[in-house]
Write an enzyme that holds these catalytic residues in place. Structure first.
Site, PDB file in Angstrom:
ATOM      1  N   PRO A   2       0.704  -1.267   0.000  1.00 57.76           N
ATOM      2  CA  PRO A   2       0.000   0.000   0.000  1.00 57.76           C
ATOM      3  C   PRO A   2       0.737   1.326   0.000  1.00 57.76           C
ATOM      4  O   PRO A   2       0.887   1.953   1.022  1.00 57.76           O
ATOM      5  CB  PRO A   2      -0.765  -0.057   1.312  1.00 57.76           C
ATOM      6  CG  PRO A   2       0.033  -0.944   2.201  1.00 57.76           C
ATOM      7  CD  PRO A   2       0.957  -1.694   1.346  1.00 57.76           C
ATOM      8  N   GLU A   3       1.106   1.898  -1.099  1.00 58.72           N
ATOM      9  CA  GLU A   3       1.287   3.342  -1.183  1.00 58.72           C
ATOM     10  C   GLU A   3       0.357   3.775  -2.312  1.00 58.72           C
ATOM     11  O   GLU A   3      -0.355   2.931  -2.868  1.00 58.72           O
ATOM     12  CB  GLU A   3       2.763   3.685  -1.421  1.00 58.72           C
ATOM     13  CG  GLU A   3       3.629   3.268  -0.242  1.00 58.72           C
ATOM     14  CD  GLU A   3       5.102   3.653  -0.342  1.00 58.72           C
ATOM     15  OE1 GLU A   3       5.428   4.608  -1.080  1.00 58.72           O
ATOM     16  OE2 GLU A   3       5.924   3.011   0.316  1.00 58.72           O
ATOM     17  N   LYS A  54      -3.785   7.485  -0.466  1.00 57.22           N
ATOM     18  CA  LYS A  54      -3.744   6.159   0.139  1.00 57.22           C
ATOM     19  C   LYS A  54      -5.103   5.684   0.610  1.00 57.22           C
ATOM     20  O   LYS A  54      -5.229   5.030   1.645  1.00 57.22           O
ATOM     21  CB  LYS A  54      -2.737   6.146   1.300  1.00 57.22           C
ATOM     22  CG  LYS A  54      -1.305   5.875   0.828  1.00 57.22           C
ATOM     23  CD  LYS A  54      -0.342   5.704   1.973  1.00 57.22           C
ATOM     24  CE  LYS A  54       0.814   6.663   1.878  1.00 57.22           C
ATOM     25  NZ  LYS A  54       1.724   6.547   3.023  1.00 57.22           N
TER      26      LYS A  54
END
Length: 453
Positions: A2-3, A54
């Site tokens: 997750p970015e 995000k």
DNA sequence: CGTCCACGTCTAC
DNA sequence: TAGACCTGGACGG
């Protein structure tokens, strides 16, 4: 996952697999998740997704039952929609696969109505991920570096007077109020491209850019070679999207991951330096750390070949006197920035559909990682009639199932015990939910030299 | 066995 | 500026 780029690729994945699919019935949340239940029961609904920085927003839209030409009333009711906004934490992602058994760590599950029944799962093994039902993008987060570039740029440059920007550039880059979508690997890659030392003041990097606040045109008023820092905060994540894989998703052996690894120039590369920043997050860089670096520098073990560097600098705390604390730093920096390399212009937003198809296949292969389904549980097939299977996990065990030789029940012991039984450790049984647990923790802490008692 | 590390927020001394 | 929140892989002894 997750970015920013991973979140966006995730939203595309959802759109791809949910296209022309009808979902229905209850939305099932795992028991261990502390996130809210989703109260939504539509006989038929569709799912679409969108990302910003995000966050990923799923939109559920109920389908009118017109086609079912029923006498029943539902056809006249509002075509309702419901938004759910997700943050992925460290390990969140969406997966889509044949329903029946849910994947391990699947915490929110949407089922299709048509055969074969499929399920869209929010999967998150560390459970740092969150979702909010009926919410919109969180207010505290700034514009998306990927898809709101002009706003992002303005938001930063109009706020340089804030004390936040006294801090080092690498630390400011993780602030989602201004850099929504940038994370730990992106900050390293971006700074590396411009040869900006991570620990120079953010303001010194950003102030030179105020002349070009609305730099959404390709005609900056001040001539510089190549994209500037803020520009790269947009372009570098775009590059990741255009790689087409899943971005940072270390599924070993996954081909898309090796493409990503190859793309990385700085983060986790054996020839690069690293240290913990003031927030204890590892920053990777080359050259000078910069004047604002922590004075007691902790060098992390290199990811790839910890063995090789064994006796050298492995996880040692080194006191490093930072050589140059020169105040002419600002001047140097301007030069550095102007010198910035010309950048490969990332082409716009287009990921091969074929590649996303690959993704679908990959997710199909993951059946080994399945967990005893909560659906089964509902059908009276209670988890408590425990059988030793790979799909069972620690939360299904009672304390009496643990070894009883009087020794401490540590997490490691539980692991070993489970391995013997062919099980896997899961969720809220971390260190064993025993009285000893607390002691163990405290011991651990004081052993680490922190004030434990 | 134990320790350290990981793509990220959060709150509480 | 520490920790808490979590699981699990790599590695050390």
């Amino acid at each position: 996952m997750p970015e920013g780029p991973e979140l966006h690729l995730s939203s595309r994945f959802v759109n791809l697999v949910c296209k022309n699919r009808i979902f229905g019935g209850q939305i099932i949340k795992s028991d261990v998740s502390r996130q809210p239940v989703v109260e939504w029961e539509a006989p038929h609904y569709t799912i679409s997704a969108e990302s910003r920085g995000k966050e990923v927003k799923l939109t559920l839209t109920s389908q009118s039952d017109a086609q079912n030409d029923r006498l029943q009333t539902t056809s006249n009711e509002k075509p309702r929609t419901l938004n759910i906004v997700f943050q992925f934490g460290m390990s969140g992602k969406f997966d889509f696969y044949e329903a029946g058994e849910l994947m391990k760590h699947a915490h929110l599950n949407f089922f299709t109505v048509d055969e074969p029944k499929m399920v869209l799962s929010f999967v998150d093994y560390r459970r740092f991920g969150k979702w909010q039902v009926g919410a919109d993008w969180s207010e505290e987060r700034g514009p998306c570096v990927l898809f709101e570039y002009p706003k992002f740029r303005e938001n930063v440059l109009n706020n340089l007077n804030k004390p936040l920007f006294n801090r080092s550039i690498c630390e400011v880059m993780l602030n989602q109020q201004y850099f929504n979508g940038i994370g730990n690997y992106l900050r390293a890659e971006i700074l590396y491209r411009l040869k900006i030392p991570p620990f120079v003041s953010a303001r010194s990097v950003l102030e030179p850019l105020v002349a070009n606040i609305a730099d959404d045109t390709d005609q900056p008023k001040i001539k510089i070679e190549g994209p500037d820092f803020l520009h790269l905060c947009h372009l570098v994540p775009l590059e990741v999207i255009n790689l087409g894989g899943t971005g940072y998703d270390p599924v070993k052996g996954g081909e898309s991951y090796s493409a990503f690894e190859k793309w990385l120039q700085c983060y986790c590369k054996p020839n690069m330096k690293n240290m913990a920043d003031h927030n204890k997050r590892t920053i990777w860089y080359s050259g000078q750390a910069g004047p604002m670096a922590p004075t007691e520098v902790k060098v992390r073990g290199k990811k790839q070949s910890r063995k090789k560097i064994k006796k050298e600098d492995q996880s040692e705390v080194k006191k490093i006197k930072l050589e140059e604390k020169s105040t002419s730093e600002n001047e140097d920096l301007k030069e550095i920035i102007v010198k910035s390399n010309k950048q490969n212009s990332a082409t716009e937003d287009n990921v091969d559909v074929a590649q996303v198809e690959e993704l679908k296949k990959e997710s199909g292969k993951k059946k080994m990682k399945l967990q005893k389904s909560r659906v089964e549980e509902k059908n009276g097939n209670a988890v408590s009639d425990l059988k030793v299977s790979k799909h069972t996990s620690v939360t299904d065990l009672k304390l009496s199932d643990y070894p009883t030789d009087g020794t401490r029940v540590t997490r490691s012991r539980v692991k070993v015990f489970l391995n013997q039984a062919g099980l896997k450790l899961k969720s809220s049984q971390k260190d064993g939910a025993t009285a000893e647990n607390k002691e163990t923790k405290i011991k651990k802490r004081s052993a680490r030299g922190k004030r434990g008692n």
